[in-house]
Structures are given as C-alpha cells and as structure tokens.
Enzyme design. Structure first.
Site, PDB file in Angstrom:
ATOM      1  N   THR A  21       7.372  16.963  17.086  1.00 58.06           N
ATOM      2  CA  THR A  21       7.423  15.568  16.653  1.00 58.06           C
ATOM      3  C   THR A  21       5.994  15.062  16.516  1.00 58.06           C
ATOM      4  O   THR A  21       5.181  15.244  17.423  1.00 58.06           O
ATOM      5  CB  THR A  21       8.205  14.718  17.668  1.00 58.06           C
ATOM      6  OG1 THR A  21       9.564  15.187  17.713  1.00 58.06           O
ATOM      7  CG2 THR A  21       8.203  13.248  17.285  1.00 58.06           C
TER       8      THR A  21
ATOM      9  N   ILE B 141       4.204  18.029  20.709  1.00 54.90           N
ATOM     10  CA  ILE B 141       3.641  16.833  20.095  1.00 54.90           C
ATOM     11  C   ILE B 141       2.637  17.275  19.032  1.00 54.90           C
ATOM     12  O   ILE B 141       1.660  17.965  19.337  1.00 54.90           O
ATOM     13  CB  ILE B 141       2.955  15.942  21.152  1.00 54.90           C
ATOM     14  CG1 ILE B 141       3.982  15.439  22.176  1.00 54.90           C
ATOM     15  CG2 ILE B 141       2.230  14.775  20.484  1.00 54.90           C
ATOM     16  CD1 ILE B 141       5.083  14.560  21.599  1.00 54.90           C
ATOM     17  N   LYS B 142       2.886  16.874  17.787  1.00 60.50           N
ATOM     18  CA  LYS B 142       2.008  17.274  16.686  1.00 60.50           C
ATOM     19  C   LYS B 142       0.860  16.283  16.535  1.00 60.50           C
ATOM     20  O   LYS B 142       1.069  15.075  16.482  1.00 60.50           O
ATOM     21  CB  LYS B 142       2.792  17.344  15.367  1.00 60.50           C
ATOM     22  CG  LYS B 142       3.721  18.531  15.283  1.00 60.50           C
ATOM     23  CD  LYS B 142       4.500  18.543  13.976  1.00 60.50           C
ATOM     24  CE  LYS B 142       3.706  19.095  12.828  1.00 60.50           C
ATOM     25  NZ  LYS B 142       4.553  19.255  11.613  1.00 60.50           N
ATOM     26  N   LEU B 143      -0.331  16.833  16.454  1.00 63.30           N
ATOM     27  CA  LEU B 143      -1.547  16.043  16.278  1.00 63.30           C
ATOM     28  C   LEU B 143      -2.373  16.651  15.153  1.00 63.30           C
ATOM     29  O   LEU B 143      -2.448  17.878  15.024  1.00 63.30           O
ATOM     30  CB  LEU B 143      -2.386  16.063  17.563  1.00 63.30           C
ATOM     31  CG  LEU B 143      -1.775  15.402  18.803  1.00 63.30           C
ATOM     32  CD1 LEU B 143      -2.377  16.001  20.063  1.00 63.30           C
ATOM     33  CD2 LEU B 143      -2.015  13.898  18.755  1.00 63.30           C
TER      34      LEU B 143
END
Length: 317
Positions: free
Chosen positions: A89, A125-127
């Site tokens: 996400t 967690i996509k960054l």
C-alpha cells in the site's frame, strides 16, 4: 503441458499488480501490489464503486486524504482475503520529499490495517525511492514496518535502499525500456535491444547481482512490465509483480521458461559497494538522466492521480 506461469512460479514469487482484486483468484499469486493509479482505475469500475461510495459515506465530513487512506485499507483488506502473502500500500506521492510526513503516513496506514485486524507482517508500505523516502524506510523498518521502495530506476537507489534495511525494492523494468526506446526514436532496434539486452532487464539483473554479491537481504521485485519476454528474462528474480493482462498471457502460454537469475550463478559481479551518503546519492542519481527523469515523472503521475481521486471523492459527498 505446464503453463509458462506455473513454470515461472518454480523460480520466482509471482505477485499481482492490480487494484482489480476480483481478477486475483485465477492466477493464484503469493502477494499483490497496488498504487494510486491502480486504485483510481479500479474505483471507476462498477464492481468497485460500492467500496468507494461506502468509504465516502462513512467518513463524509473528513478531509479527502483521510478518506483515501481508508479506501486504500479497504482495498488492501479485500485483496488479503484472496492471497496468502502480503499487499503493498503506497504512501501519497506528494510526500516523496518529506521524510517525517512519510514516516507518519506509514505508521498511520499500519495502524489502520491493525485496527482492521490485519497484522503488519502482511503489509508492505510503498515509498518513492527518493533520498527522503529511503530515510523514512530506515526509520519504519526499525519499528517493524516493512517497506517496498518503488519508482526505482538505478543502482544507487537500490544500494541506498538496501543499506537502509528496506524489506523490498521494485525496480521498474518497463519504464526504463520506455525511456531508452523514446530516446532512440526511429533508430530503435527491437531485435537488438529486446530479450536479455532489454535495458530494463539489464538494470534489474545488475541490481540483483549487486545484492547477492554483497549479501543484502532486501528482496528484489521486478515491476512495470510491458511484455512477457521481459518477465521470463528475469525468471529467478526474488519476486516479479505482474499486471493481470500479462499474467493471463503467461497462463495461456506453454512456452518453456528457464531460470535466468540465480544467487549461485552470478555474472559480472561488482567489486566495490556504491557510495551512498546523501551527496553521493544525489550526484549519482542526477548523473543518470533516465533515472532522474523517470523518478520525477513517476512522482508527478502518482501525485496527479491522487488529486483525481480526491476530486472523485469530493464529487460523492
């Protein structure tokens, strides 16, 4: 006959790259990835409008970014019902140059998942792989929040992500290919620059070799594919995240898929680690026109789609 997809799964963890979770079951992926563009695309389909409408209805008086977070978790929760592994996400791309706000957003998303009864071990967690995004990942990883570094187009981004302890990186094969093809224009030779010579494939192979040579545990997940050839040339990569249309093509094919990447058979191994202090990182990234341009473009596109999603939400209030 064994399908190309089943053969690929013998060497690589297959991940579905989609917000259209109703398509997941038929391909039996281990994990799934989403991004702002995929969620925007999904909520405009009749099948998913009820999720959007319910999320807006339940939080009508809240700001649009608050509602988007809940929408992301709603999609992620549904996806996790259909896969055994993890869902990625994404943090709002507009935070790509703000380390602290990226950290805060990562924590918020994990709390929302945990409030929904989903453990953080199932979430990535996509960054964006900016210097600031990588620093955010370094902090989050130490808190047990696993990160997926996206919009990654260069070895220096990969090296910095690994040093920061990121769980996983997503080098973008197709977008690298797109850039070189556009630069060449009429001089592009697909026969010469395809297959193993595809610049996107070569980039992932180089990153994979770098990681395995120096013993990094960060997972390599090739992403952003244009063709099944790009996928099969990376058979053996830790993970590959693939769109439903290409998953279908692999499922429909009985072509032989051979392992192309293996930690036991590395070629052109590097002898030195990449320097990744901030000044070196910024200079090396700036020195690579393709990576600089595609990172900037990717952030702009994801940010623009977040704005479109906000406007869609506001229209439903």
């Amino acid at each position: 006959m064994t399908t190309a997809l089943d053969q690929l799964k013998q060497y690589t963890t297959v991940v579905a790259d989609t917000g259209d979770f109703q398509q997941l079951a038929q391909y039996k992926p281990q994990d799934a990835t989403t991004n702002p563009s995929l969620i925007l695309k999904a909520v405009q389909k009749d099948a998913y409008k009820p999720i959007l409408e319910k999320t807006v209805r339940d939080h009508r008086d809240e700001p649009a970014d608050f509602i988007i977070d809940r929408l992301l978790i709603a999609f992620g929760t549904e996806i996790l019902k259909l896969i055994p592994g993890r869902v990625s996400t994404e943090v709002d791309a507009r935070l790509s140059f703000d380390t602290q706000r990226s950290i805060d957003k990562g924590r918020e998303l994990i709390k929302l998942y945990e409030d929904a009864g989903i453990g953080r071990e199932r979430i990535l967690i996509k960054l964006a792989s900016t210097w600031e995004g990588i620093r955010a990942a370094e902090v989050l990883q130490k808190e047990g929040i696993k990160c997926n570094m996206t919009l990654l187009f260069s070895l220096v981004q990969a090296a910095a992500s690994a040093e920061a302890g990121a769980q996983l990186i997503s080098p973008f094969v197709g977008r690298i290919y797109d850039w070189y093809k556009k630069q060449a224009g009429a001089d592009w030779d697909e026969a010469k620059n395809g297959g193993a010579n595809d610049p996107g494939v070569q980039s992932v192979r180089r990153i994979y070799t770098y990681y395995k040579t120096f013993g990094y545990n960060t997972e390599v997940m090739g992403a952003s594919f244009r063709t099944t050839s790009q996928i099969t040339e990376l058979a053996g990569c830790d993970l590959l995240t693939i769109s439903p249309d290409l998953l279908q093509k692999l499922q429909d094919s009985n072509d032989t898929v051979e392992r192309k990447l293996s930690p036991d058979a590395l070629h052109d191994k590097p002898t030195e680690r990449v320097a990744i202090d901030e000044a070196s990182f910024r200079f090396q990234l700036n020195d690579e026109a393709m990576a600089t341009e595609k990172l900037s473009e990717g952030i702009r596109v994801f940010a623009a789609d977040a704005v479109k999603l906000e406007k869609l939400i506001d229209s439903l209030r």
